[in-house]
Design a protein around this motif. Structure first.
Motif, PDB file in Angstrom:
ATOM      1  N   THR A   3       0.962  -0.938   0.055  1.00 30.34           N
ATOM      2  CA  THR A   3      -0.164  -0.074   0.144  1.00 30.34           C
ATOM      3  C   THR A   3       0.957   1.359   0.226  1.00 30.34           C
ATOM      4  O   THR A   3       1.805   1.404   0.049  1.00 30.34           O
ATOM      5  CB  THR A   3      -0.998   0.312   1.122  1.00 30.34           C
ATOM      6  OG1 THR A   3      -1.959   1.550   0.761  1.00 30.34           O
ATOM      7  CG2 THR A   3      -0.024  -0.267   2.763  1.00 30.34           C
ATOM      8  N   MET A   4       0.645   2.011  -0.446  1.00 25.80           N
ATOM      9  CA  MET A   4       1.276   3.691  -0.718  1.00 25.80           C
ATOM     10  C   MET A   4       0.031   4.844  -0.023  1.00 25.80           C
ATOM     11  O   MET A   4       0.477   5.614  -0.805  1.00 25.80           O
ATOM     12  CB  MET A   4       1.558   3.720  -2.229  1.00 25.80           C
ATOM     13  CG  MET A   4       3.145   3.394  -2.503  1.00 25.80           C
ATOM     14  SD  MET A   4       4.125   3.728  -1.613  1.00 25.80           S
ATOM     15  CE  MET A   4       5.165   2.099  -2.174  1.00 25.80           C
ATOM     16  N   LYS A   5      -0.737   4.277   0.636  1.00 29.09           N
ATOM     17  CA  LYS A   5      -1.942   5.519   1.306  1.00 29.09           C
ATOM     18  C   LYS A   5      -1.280   5.528   2.667  1.00 29.09           C
ATOM     19  O   LYS A   5      -0.539   5.394   3.081  1.00 29.09           O
ATOM     20  CB  LYS A   5      -3.348   4.762   1.488  1.00 29.09           C
ATOM     21  CG  LYS A   5      -4.127   4.627  -0.353  1.00 29.09           C
ATOM     22  CD  LYS A   5      -5.294   3.254   0.319  1.00 29.09           C
ATOM     23  CE  LYS A   5      -5.610   3.169  -0.937  1.00 29.09           C
ATOM     24  NZ  LYS A   5      -6.966   2.345  -0.907  1.00 29.09           N
ATOM     25  N   HIS A   6      -1.591   6.861   2.563  1.00 30.30           N
ATOM     26  CA  HIS A   6      -1.018   7.275   3.818  1.00 30.30           C
ATOM     27  C   HIS A   6      -1.931   6.890   5.212  1.00 30.30           C
ATOM     28  O   HIS A   6      -1.318   7.121   6.052  1.00 30.30           O
ATOM     29  CB  HIS A   6      -1.500   9.041   3.923  1.00 30.30           C
ATOM     30  CG  HIS A   6      -0.419   9.378   2.783  1.00 30.30           C
ATOM     31  ND1 HIS A   6       0.291  10.253   2.898  1.00 30.30           N
ATOM     32  CD2 HIS A   6      -1.306  10.294   2.262  1.00 30.30           C
ATOM     33  CE1 HIS A   6       0.691  11.019   1.998  1.00 30.30           C
ATOM     34  NE2 HIS A   6       0.217  11.023   1.132  1.00 30.30           N
ATOM     35  N   ASP A   9      -0.380   3.970   8.778  1.00 26.43           N
ATOM     36  CA  ASP A   9       0.756   4.031   8.654  1.00 26.43           C
ATOM     37  C   ASP A   9       1.464   3.994   9.617  1.00 26.43           C
ATOM     38  O   ASP A   9       0.708   5.239   9.968  1.00 26.43           O
ATOM     39  CB  ASP A   9       0.923   4.835   7.048  1.00 26.43           C
ATOM     40  CG  ASP A   9       2.691   4.044   6.820  1.00 26.43           C
ATOM     41  OD1 ASP A   9       3.195   4.029   7.928  1.00 26.43           O
ATOM     42  OD2 ASP A   9       3.162   4.172   5.536  1.00 26.43           O
ATOM     43  N   PRO A  10       2.269   3.862  10.515  1.00 31.04           N
ATOM     44  CA  PRO A  10       2.262   4.367  11.368  1.00 31.04           C
ATOM     45  C   PRO A  10       3.624   4.997  11.680  1.00 31.04           C
ATOM     46  O   PRO A  10       3.239   5.960  12.602  1.00 31.04           O
ATOM     47  CB  PRO A  10       3.539   3.240  12.483  1.00 31.04           C
ATOM     48  CG  PRO A  10       3.490   1.802  11.456  1.00 31.04           C
ATOM     49  CD  PRO A  10       2.493   2.385  10.216  1.00 31.04           C
ATOM     50  N   LEU A  11       3.887   5.221  10.091  1.00 32.80           N
ATOM     51  CA  LEU A  11       4.577   6.824  10.417  1.00 32.80           C
ATOM     52  C   LEU A  11       4.049   8.116  10.045  1.00 32.80           C
ATOM     53  O   LEU A  11       4.528   8.876  10.440  1.00 32.80           O
ATOM     54  CB  LEU A  11       5.683   6.350   8.736  1.00 32.80           C
ATOM     55  CG  LEU A  11       6.718   5.642   9.311  1.00 32.80           C
ATOM     56  CD1 LEU A  11       7.398   5.434   7.594  1.00 32.80           C
ATOM     57  CD2 LEU A  11       8.242   6.516  10.343  1.00 32.80           C
ATOM     58  N   GLU A  13       2.088   8.935  12.037  1.00 33.13           N
ATOM     59  CA  GLU A  13       2.157   9.784  13.337  1.00 33.13           C
ATOM     60  C   GLU A  13       3.362  10.803  13.424  1.00 33.13           C
ATOM     61  O   GLU A  13       3.305  11.707  14.359  1.00 33.13           O
ATOM     62  CB  GLU A  13       1.720   8.712  14.839  1.00 33.13           C
ATOM     63  CG  GLU A  13       1.320   9.602  16.320  1.00 33.13           C
ATOM     64  CD  GLU A  13       1.250   8.625  16.769  1.00 33.13           C
ATOM     65  OE1 GLU A  13       1.019   8.735  18.107  1.00 33.13           O
ATOM     66  OE2 GLU A  13       1.011   6.596  16.710  1.00 33.13           O
ATOM     67  N   LEU A  14       4.585   9.637  13.466  1.00 37.65           N
ATOM     68  CA  LEU A  14       5.359  10.376  13.576  1.00 37.65           C
ATOM     69  C   LEU A  14       6.076  11.358  12.899  1.00 37.65           C
ATOM     70  O   LEU A  14       6.966  12.044  12.932  1.00 37.65           O
ATOM     71  CB  LEU A  14       6.955   8.971  13.846  1.00 37.65           C
ATOM     72  CG  LEU A  14       7.194   8.675  14.866  1.00 37.65           C
ATOM     73  CD1 LEU A  14       8.128   7.797  14.817  1.00 37.65           C
ATOM     74  CD2 LEU A  14       7.246   9.201  15.914  1.00 37.65           C
TER      75      LEU A  14
END
Lengths: 128, 183
Positions: A3-6, A9-11, A13-14
């Protein structure tokens, strides 16, 4: 890579924390003063451009008058007709060639905005 | 809102450009930092990018977002500046597959530490991956926009993004481990 969706994705948050503030307080002022300098120099370049056009037109008229005057002198002189014609043709060719060369430069100067920007940028870089 | 100020600048009001500088200065610096990995160079790139943007604003046709168009200028300026200053392009060779992906204990880190940590991790990963992450997550750009800014192909962008995600997780884990070991 599935997946390339936003979303999901844990990132998500970071990564928003990775936006770095520019460490200079007066960055905006510095950029704006640079732009003001560019504008001031542009005004100078536009003045030069105007002079170039005025002098081009003046030279055009002067060249025409000079060619006309030379032709008159040659007609009145005692030199041979063939030589007269040759001189006349030669002076006219030079006149036309000069017009073509310089009008090409003048049109380029009128049209090209980038040229002005580059000149302003180059002169600023030289100063630095 | 950008469009309004762009129109004003194009109409001759150069002071309106200050709005664009104020809005995009941090993002410009972040992108430049991703590529240059040097604070001073990043600042220089950000500055040059705004000047380049101002000088070629009449070329902006509004087909894409202003930000996309401007970020492309930043990327190009950064590469040009690095080439001019002979900054070496060294890709870090981290053993991506050797380290297991672990869940990052986000809750345990306080906000400022998290910020420092993520920026430190972004400094440690290769330039193109750092750039991809910042553009994709920070600006929530689509893959198409990412490709437009970086001139990568769609599949190339996917691969870089995938590697970047994996690598940043590894680097973050490594940094966290070091931090806890020290503590």
């Amino acid at each position: 890579m599935n997946t390339m969706k936003h979303e999901e994705d844990p990132l998500n948050e970071l990564m928003p924390l990775s936006k770095v503030k520019i460490p200079v307080d007066n960055f905006e002022d510095r950029v704006m003063s640079h732009i003001k300098l560019i504008e001031a120099k542009k005004a100078g370049v536009y003045k030069t451009k105007l002079y170039s056009i005025i002098f081009f037109l003046a030279a055009l008229i002067f060249g025409f008058m000079l060619t006309h005057w030379l032709t008159h002198i040659m007609v009145a002189s005692n030199i041979s007709a063939t030589f007269k014609q040759l001189l006349q043709l030669f002076s006219q060719i030079i006149y036309v060639a000069l017009i073509v060369v310089f009008s090409n430069k003048i049109f380029a100067l009128i049209k090209t905005r980038r040229y002005l920007n580059e000149r302003v940028q180059a002169s600023h870089n030289q100063e630095i | 809102m950008d469009g309004l100020y762009i129109q004003k600048v194009l109409a001759g009001d150069s002071n309106s450009f200050a709005y664009l500088v104020k809005t995009y200065q941090d993002m410009a610096y972040s992108i430049a930092l991703s590529l240059t990995k040097d604070e001073f160079l990043a600042e220089e790139v950000a500055h040059e990018s705004f000047i380049e943007c101002y000088n070629s604003l009449h070329n902006f046709q509004g087909k894409s977002k202003f930000s996309t168009w401007f970020y492309r200028i930043i990327v190009n300026t950064a590469y040009r500046t690095m080439k001019k200053k002979s900054v070496e392009f060294i890709d870090l060779d981290l053993p991506v597959h050797d380290v297991q992906d672990e869940i990052i204990p986000i809750d345990k880190i306080i906000a400022e530490e998290r910020k420092q940590l993520i920026n430190l991790a972004l400094m440690e990963i290769p330039r193109n991956e750092s750039l991809a992450l910042r553009l994709f997550y920070l600006e929530e750009l689509s893959l198409e926009e990412l490709c437009e800014i970086t001139s990568w192909t769609n599949s190339n962008a996917k691969v870089i993004l995938h590697r970047a995600r994996k690598r940043i997780t590894i680097v973050l884990n490594k940094l966290l481990k070091n931090e806890y070991d020290e503590a």
